[in-house]
Structures are given as structure tokens and as C-alpha cells.
Design an enzyme around this catalytic site. Structure first.
Site, PDB file in Angstrom:
ATOM      1  N   ARG A  20       0.799  -1.137   0.021  1.00  0.00           N
ATOM      2  CA  ARG A  20      -0.020   0.127  -0.218  1.00  0.00           C
ATOM      3  C   ARG A  20       0.772   1.214  -0.024  1.00  0.00           C
ATOM      4  NH1 ARG A  20      -3.053  -2.962   3.664  1.00  0.00           N
ATOM      5  NH2 ARG A  20      -2.184  -1.908   5.624  1.00  0.00           N
ATOM      6  N   LYS A 113     -13.297  14.192   4.863  1.00  0.00           N
ATOM      7  CA  LYS A 113     -14.658  13.683   4.091  1.00  0.00           C
ATOM      8  C   LYS A 113     -15.195  12.676   5.132  1.00  0.00           C
ATOM      9  CE  LYS A 113     -14.447   9.539   1.698  1.00  0.00           C
ATOM     10  NZ  LYS A 113     -15.196   8.793   0.850  1.00  0.00           N
ATOM     11  N   LYS A 196     -20.063  16.206  -1.934  1.00  0.00           N
ATOM     12  CA  LYS A 196     -19.616  15.263  -2.763  1.00  0.00           C
ATOM     13  C   LYS A 196     -20.922  14.111  -2.965  1.00  0.00           C
ATOM     14  CE  LYS A 196     -16.324  11.429  -3.262  1.00  0.00           C
ATOM     15  NZ  LYS A 196     -15.226  10.722  -2.853  1.00  0.00           N
TER      16      LYS A 196
END
Length: 328
Positions: A20, A113, A196
Site C-alpha cells: 500500500r 470527508k 460530494k
């Protein structure tokens, strides 16, 4: 316009911590000559990534800032079943959120977010689901602003199902109206926030798929009916659309003519629809890094042009029109 990068993005190879990290270094180490900062304004990181460094010790946050890309942070703790409903959910993570946001701000994050998830189905979304998710989004957003982070408000109406574009529009309008009523009740400073949302589309299993022009009209009309003009920007999620469809629909939304009644900047906040071709090209191999970075540059450029309503359909990728839909 931003890139959403998650641990789950590393699907073409074994998802270990080092893989990752290597993948994210691939994304963040593009040459300055690519002008990637002209195409992407921000990058949503997970907590793991916010504190990671490149192999040479350079913090990822610094690498993003050097490109002119603003680091952001996902702050929710995922969805949990909402008691009293038929499989609907509410997002967790309010407890301790202010302290976490202050910590993320100190580490270099500038925005945050939080994703709420709503389903279209028989008697769904329920009024309980709509209201609980709206209130939770509003609480999250005001807490972020207390900590100096710009909140992205994300009430996603899932594309799973056989519903028509008309049904999607009806539900999305109801969800957005409830969300902004809650934001108003919680005294959210709308000028310091972003939305969003999902685009208004046919359900993935619907026998009649709407055209980009139909998606554009339904989406813009929905926003006009529900989103205050003081919200400065709207960054659409891709929601399982193919890379190409997500770009074409965004382009159609920005081409849609309604002078004076589209007060927001209409852009993108894509995860899979920016990275599917990148992952296909990379395959976890060091020798493939330049090819994978080229795929990211191509998709970012294509969506940048779509934000201007000038995408010519001339950017092909390794994933292209391949569906990125994953059932929720």
C-alpha cells in the site's frame, strides 16, 4: 477535483502495508513536468497514509504539497446497521472526532470527508435513514470546521438496483434537501464546505440506461432544487461507473446549458474511476511504475477537461469502459 486513495485500492496485488505504501508513493511521486497539480486540487488520504513517508523518508504530505495538491483525510469509521430499518445503515465516528480532527490538522490535512450511504429499494431509503444520516453528516461537518478543516459532505445514494433515473432523482432530491436542512440547523458555514454527491443515473441493473445528456439534466436540476448557492464546490463521486462513463457524464454535466443557474464549481472526487487503469498497469511491479503513473496522468487530465466541458473522448486507459461497480 480530488483523488480518493484507500487501503482497499491495492487490489491487483497482495494488500500488505508495504505494498500500500509503495502504491501511494507511485501516485505521489509523479514528475513535476506532468503538471498533475493542475488537474488535481486535493487528495483524500486514510489515516495510515497521512503519516507515511516515501522510501527516501519524504513525508507523503510534503510530496502532495510540492505538487500543489492539498492533503485531506477520511474521518468516518464506516457504516453500521441502523436499528429499526431493513438493512439500512448509519455512519459511525462522531465520538472523539474533534480531537482526531485537531490531530489530522496538525499533521497537514486541510479538509476532511465523511461518507453516508443510502439505498433505493422497497420503501427505501426510509425517513429514519434519511434523517439519521443527514444529522450525522451535519454534526461531522460542524466539528470539522471547529478544528479548522473544510468538510466534504457525502450523502451517497447507491446505484445498486433496478431503479430508473427518475426514481434516483426523486430520492436524491429528498436526501440532499434533508442534508442541507440539517446543516442549517447545525449552523454549518456553507461557504467553507463542499458537497460530494452521486450523479443522478439509472440503477446499475436497470434495463434502460440513461444517456449522458439525461444524466446531466437530471443531476443539475436536482442540485438546483436542493443545494444552496453558497456551497462553493460540488465534487461528484464515481459510484462504480467505468472510468470512461464517469468522465463522459461529468463532461455532459458541465456542458449542460442553464446560464446563471449553475453557481457551483462542478468537479470530481473519484477513487476507482481514477485508479483502475493505474492498478492494471502497475500490478505490484516496480518496473511498471512509469506506465502506471502515465495512466494516472491521463485520467486526471481527462477529468480536468470534463470539468471544463471540453472532454473529447480521446483519452483511453487500461480499464476504460470496464465496469467498476461493486455491490454494497
Amino acid at each position: 477535483s480530488n483523488l480518493e486513495n484507500s487501503p482497499e485500492a491495492v487490489v491487483s496485488t497482495q494488500s500488505t502495508g508495504e505494498n500500500r505504501r509503495s502504491y501511494r508513493e507511485l501516485l505521489f511521486s509523479l514528475s513535476k513536468d506532468t503538471n498533475i497539480g493542475n488537474y488535481l486540487g486535493g487528495c483524500i488520504l486514510f489515516e495510515e497514509t497521512l503519516y507515511q513517508n516515501a522510501a527516501d523518508g519524504t513525508p507523503f504530505v510534503k510530496m502532495l504539497n510540492d505538487h500543489g495538491i492539498i492533503p485531506g483525510i477520511k474521518v468516518d469509521k464506516g457504516v453500521q446497521p441502523l436499528p429499526g430499518t431493513d438493512g439500512e445503515t448509519v455512519t459511525q465516528g462522531i465520538d472523539g472526532l474533534l480531537d482526531r480532527c485537531k490531530k489530522y490538522k496538525a499533521a497537514g490535512a486541510q479538509f476532511a470527508k465523511w461518507r453516508a450511504v443510502l439505498k433505493i429499494g422497497n420503501n427505501q431509503p426510509s425517513e429514519l435513514s434519511i434523517q439519521e444520516n443527514a444529522v450525522t453528516l451535519a454534526r461531522y461537518a460542524t466539528i470539522c470546521q471547529q478544528a479548522g478543516l473544510v468538510p466534504i459532505v457525502e450523502p451517497e445514494v447507491l446505484c445498486d438496483g433496478e431503479h430508473t433515473i427518475e426514481q434516483c432523482q426523486q430520492v436524491t432530491e429528498k436526501v440532499l434537501a434533508a442534508t442541507y436542512k440539517a446543516c442549517n440547523d447545525h449552523h454549518l458555514y456553507l461557504e467553507g464546505s463542499l458537497l460530494k454527491p452521486n450523479m443522478v443515473t439509472s440503477g446499475m441493473q436497470c434495463s434502460v440506461q440513461a444517456t449522458p445528456e439525461q444524466v446531466a439534466e437530471a443531476t443539475v436540476v436536482t442540485l438546483q432544487r436542493t443545494v444552496p448557492a453558497s456551497v462553493v464546490g460540488i465534487t461528484f463521486l464515481s459510484g462504480g461507473q467505468s472510468e470512461e462513463n464517469a468522465t463522459v457524464n461529468l463532461d455532459a454535466i458541465n456542458r449542460y446549458q442553464d446560464p446563471g443557474r449553475k453557481p457551483w464549481y462542478l468537479a470530481f472526487s473519484y477513487g476507482r474511476a481514477l485508479q483502475a487503469s493505474v492498478l492494471k498497469a502497475w500490478q505490484g511491479k516496480t518496473e511498471n511504475v512509469p506506465a502506471a503513473q502515465k495512466e494516472l496522468e491521463k485520467r486526471a487530465y481527462a477529468n480536468h477537461m470534463a470539468c471544463l466541458g471540453k472532454y473529447a473522448g480521446d483519452v483511453s486507459g487500461a480499464s476504460g469502459k470496464e465496469s467498476l461497480f461493486v455491490a454494497n
